[in-house]
Design an enzyme around this catalytic site. Structure first.
Site, mmCIF file in Angstrom:
data_model
loop_
_atom_site.group_PDB
_atom_site.id
_atom_site.type_symbol
_atom_site.label_atom_id
_atom_site.label_comp_id
_atom_site.label_asym_id
_atom_site.label_seq_id
_atom_site.Cartn_x
_atom_site.Cartn_y
_atom_site.Cartn_z
ATOM 1 N N GLY A 194 38.822 -14.581 32.967
ATOM 2 C CA GLY A 194 39.755 -14.825 34.058
ATOM 3 C C GLY A 194 39.143 -14.927 35.437
ATOM 4 C CB VAL A 195 35.875 -14.319 36.942
ATOM 5 C CG1 VAL A 195 36.169 -12.847 36.812
ATOM 6 C CG2 VAL A 195 34.880 -14.769 35.883
ATOM 7 N N GLY A 196 37.225 -17.576 36.416
ATOM 8 C CA GLY A 196 37.099 -18.978 36.809
ATOM 9 C C GLY A 196 35.855 -19.674 36.309
ATOM 10 C CB THR A 203 36.776 -22.646 31.794
ATOM 11 O OG1 THR A 203 36.382 -21.697 30.794
ATOM 12 C CG2 THR A 203 37.021 -23.990 31.128
ATOM 13 C CB SER A 216 26.074 3.792 32.095
ATOM 14 O OG SER A 216 27.331 3.618 31.494
ATOM 15 C CE LYS A 251 28.489 0.629 34.664
ATOM 16 N NZ LYS A 251 27.238 1.321 34.292
#
Length: 817
Positions: free
Chosen positions: A394-396, A398, A714, A757
């Protein structure tokens, strides 16, 4: 003036002259003897010839264009009509001097001067005797020189060898006239009627296709027998060339006859097939394919292969099953964009505007894309880099590929690789299988219509393998710049050039991509968005898009920034904006329903409207809670959907020192808990822990949300802090989150996913973050806007973690251990 054939007798018609012209068409021995008796003048005007040599007795036309030459001809024509003719050494010299002409020339008599319409002067001259230039007297207004006659050594009258040479020259000349289509047959009449041996040699030498240099060597030869032998040698060469030329023409005619024969047979086959197939003919299809093939830009190898396969199809009966397979194969050949490229638009400022228009934020990513486009522009070879946009959903990623295609002016192709498990999907099936098809790579290029589109390989990390092959291994050839110039598709059975295609892969995780495949790609990390960026993206892109899709405009619904921020914080927890778009779509549908049912509603959305439509906030659990309980510490985690916070909880119970770990943890995370416990035991006194508690109490460590699998190193510093807080019953510093790996030596090691994070920490209202010192460089690479309101503590020792994270205050209702 150059001759176009061996014997240029047709170049001059004797009927063009009157009876008083004294032209001697064919020189006899008596004419030759009379000329030899003539005495040469001491000086002569010298006419230099650019591209030919005049021989004694020969008549040739000369076109004069230089002013000096025209004046010389006019003056001589009014006077004695006798001039000296010498060939130039270099025909490009416009104004020849004494050193630019040969020494040996021919005395000539002017027979006729003609004024041409183009302003040039054509003069008909006849050679008389050979001479040598003794000394050039003047060069203006034209060249004058003193000359001396050059005697000619003739063989004895009864010389049988010389007679044989002359006979050979005559026979060979007649044979050449017979075999050459360019020489009129009347020329043989002239050859037969030449009685003078020296004139025959000069006549043939003048009309052969020789260079000026070769003709000049013949003219300078004083021995008539030697000159005859040299002439015969050149004639043999000429005859061999003529024979070779005729053989080639005969072969071509034979090939044409073979083609006509094949055409006739094909026409008969066509008629037979029409009879057998009940009137169904493949002839039109074959001709159409042949016509289309003429427009293709393929190389000779591909053209030969297509021609061979087309001939195979032509021999097939259209009713057999193989015919349709062959037709599909040839259709693919014709539909593929062989060497068909779209022109790139290398306006980088325009490209940057398009990227900024379509994507808010992602400045580092857009900068790297512009850098790659700049490299393509400077290299000018159309070879494109192979990029991999890596980041949460969903961060663009494509849509970035689509924007790159628009910026470059290339076609856009997208191929989803999620769940692909058959190698044939990439490489195609062999033609022998029923239902055989080319691979999706070639199918996509056929659809694009160009051989250099922007090709998005979506979800490349979700390729899987099965008994049908390993698609990720098949992708190795596609994404290797050294190999993909000849990508082999099993259906096509030939190499196809993919080197000009700009491949852009997208991935949510790098760990599941085959290492060899990952090595072939340039990784660009597309990180998540801050709350402020999500609000801006919703305002600029998501809300207008949803209004348009639901048939509304901004007059029907307005959502302010505070309300968008409430939706982001209370109803979504992601790095991208996909869930946010779904929540906005719900708000738009609510407005659309009210408009359709003609019910009253508030165009400007309020906080109460959000709760009415979306319900109460659903994602408050990732907010920081408090530090009133010992052993509860906030950690930072990376997931495939971005960053997140998690809580490490630990509790003591009476027992014998056992440690229990729950929360659906992986092996590495459990080992981190063991390392933390053993480190505390080894350094109990320094940490202010009573060593006796380890034998009297059991420890239970839990990480909430037990249904979600968790793993990784982590959380090491978080577990260490939780256990020290538990054993000392002291508070953990307020609004602090941490991440880092620990070792038994007491070191803190760096971890990854720092930006995601940090975004998760900001969403959870964290104020301070504890990291490994080596992660400082990761923080320095992040834009300052992301770091506002955060304080960072960098540590390299586990003791430093305790000093920063644990306060001196006891927790509420602490236990006395």
């Amino acid at each position: 003036m150059k001759k176009s054939s061996l014997l240029g007798l047709d170049s001059l018609s004797l009927q063009d002259f009157d009876e008083n012209s004294e032209l001697i068409p064919l020189m006899t021995p008596e004419d030759e003897e009379e000329i030899n008796k003539e005495k040469l003048p001491e000086t002569l005007p010298i006419l230099s010839l650019r591209n030919t040599v005049l021989f004694p007795g020969v008549v040739i036309p000369i076109t004069a264009g230089r002013d000096k030459s025209i004046k010389l001809i006019n003056d001589a024509n009014k006077g004695s009509k006798v001039i000296g003719v010498v060939a130039q050494k270099d025909e490009s010299v416009e104004d020849p001097k004494a050193g630019d002409i040969h020494e040996t020339g021919t005395v000539a008599r002017i027979l006729r001067v003609l004024k041409m319409p183009d302003g040039n002067t054509t003069v008909i001259i006849q050679g008389k005797k050979r001479f040598k230039v003794a000394e050039v007297i003047t060069e203006e207004p034209y060249m004058n020189a003193t000359i001396r006659e050059v005697p000619e050594a003739k063989p004895a009258k009864e010389n049988k060898e010389f007679d044989a040479i002359i006979d050979s020259i005559k026979e060979l000349a007649l044979q050449i006239i017979k075999d050459s289509p360019n020489i009129p047959s009347e020329a043989s009449f002239a050859i037969k009627n030449i009685e003078s041996n020296s004139f025959l040699i000069n006549f043939v030498s003048s009309n052969m296709n020789l260079s000026v240099k070769e003709k000049q060597l013949l003219l300078e030869n004083n021995d008539l027998k030697e000159r005859a032998l040299a002439t015969l040698k050149y004639m043999n060469l000429e005859f061999q060339k003529l024979e070779l030329k005729n053989d080639i023409q005969l072969k071509v005619q034979s090939d044409m006859s073979q083609q006509q024969r094949e055409y006739f047979l094909h026409q008969q086959m066509k008629t037979i097939q029409e009879e057998l197939g009940g009137g169904v003919s493949s002839g039109e299809e074959v001709e159409e394919m042949r016509t289309r093939a003429k427009t293709k830009k393929w190389d000779d190898k591909v053209a030969a292969h297509f021609k061979k396969e087309l001939a195979k199809m032509q021999r097939m009966n259209p009713q057999v099953a193989e015919y349709s397979i062959q037709r599909n194969y040839l259709d693919l050949f014709l539909d593929l964009p062989w060497n068909d490229f779209s022109k790139d638009k290398f306006d980088l400022k325009r490209a940057k505007k398009i990227l900024d228009r379509d994507h808010y934020g992602l400045d580092d990513v857009k900068q790297r894309i512009i850098e790659h486009l700049a490299v393509i522009k400077l290299r000018k070879d159309m070879k494109s880099p192979i990029l991999c946009l890596y980041g949460p959903p969903g961060v663009g990623k494509t849509s970035l590929g689509k924007s790159i295609a628009e910026a470059l002016g290339r076609e856009y192709v997208r191929m989803s690789l999620g769940g692909l498990r058959d190698e044939a999907e990439i490489r195609g099936h062999r033609k022998t299988y029923i239902g055989a098809m080319p691979g999706r790579i070639l199918q996509s290029l056929k659809k694009a219509g160009t051989a250099n589109p922007v090709f998005v390989l979506d979800e490349i990390d979700k390729l899987s393998n099965s008994h049908q092959g390993d698609p990720s291994s098949a992708m190795l050839e596609v994404l290797d710049p050294e190999q993909n110039s000849a990508f082999y598709d099993n259906f096509l059975e030939m190499g196809f050039d993919l080197s000009k295609v700009m491949f852009i892969a997208t991935s949510n995780s790098l760990s599941t991509i085959q290492p060899a495949l990952r090595d072939r790609m340039e990784i660009i990390n597309v990180t998540g968005y801050t709350i402020e960026e999500k609000v801006e993206i919703a305002k600029r892109h998501l809300l207008p898009k949803q209004l348009k899709e639901h048939g509304l405009t901004d007059k029907h619904l307005k959502i302010g920034k505070p309300q968008l921020e409430k939706i982001v914080e209370g109803y979504t927890r992601e790095s991208g904006v996909r869930s946010l778009e779904k929540q906005i779509a719900k708000m738009v549908r609510y407005a659309a329903k009210n408009i359709a049912m003609e019910e009253a509603y508030d165009v400007k959305v309020s906080n109460e409207d959000i709760i009415t439509v979306l319900g109460g906030p659903k994602l408050e659990r990732d907010k920081y809670e408090n530090n009133n309980v010992a052993g509860v510490v906030t950690g930072l985690a990376w997931t495939r959907v971005g960053g997140d916070i998690l809580f490490i909880e630990s509790i003591l119970s009476k027992g014998k020192g056992a440690m229990t770990i729950t929360g659906n943890l992986g092996k590495v995370m459990k080992e981190s808990a063991t390392i933390a416990m053993e480190y505390i035991k080894a350094n109990a006194e320094e940490l202010g822990v009573n060593p006796e508690v380890f034998a009297k109490y059991n420890v239970h460590i839990h990480v909430p949300e037990g249904a979600t699998p968790k793993d990784g190193p982590s959380a090491g510093v978080t577990m260490l802090t939780s256990l020290v807080s538990l054993f000392t019953q002291r508070k953990v510093k307020k609004s602090l989150a941490m991440t880092g790996e620990i070792t038994l030596r007491g070191k803190v090691l760096p971890v990854g996913g720092i930006k995601e994070k940090i975004l998760a920490a900001k969403r959870a209202r964290i104020k301070e973050i504890l990291l490994c010192e080596d992660n400082r460089r990761d923080i320095e690479e992040i834009k300052p806007d992301y770091l506002k309101g955060l304080t960072f503590h960098y540590v390299s020792e586990m003791k430093d973690v305790i000093d920063i994270a644990i306060t001196n205050s006891k927790v509420k209702n602490y236990k006395k251990l």
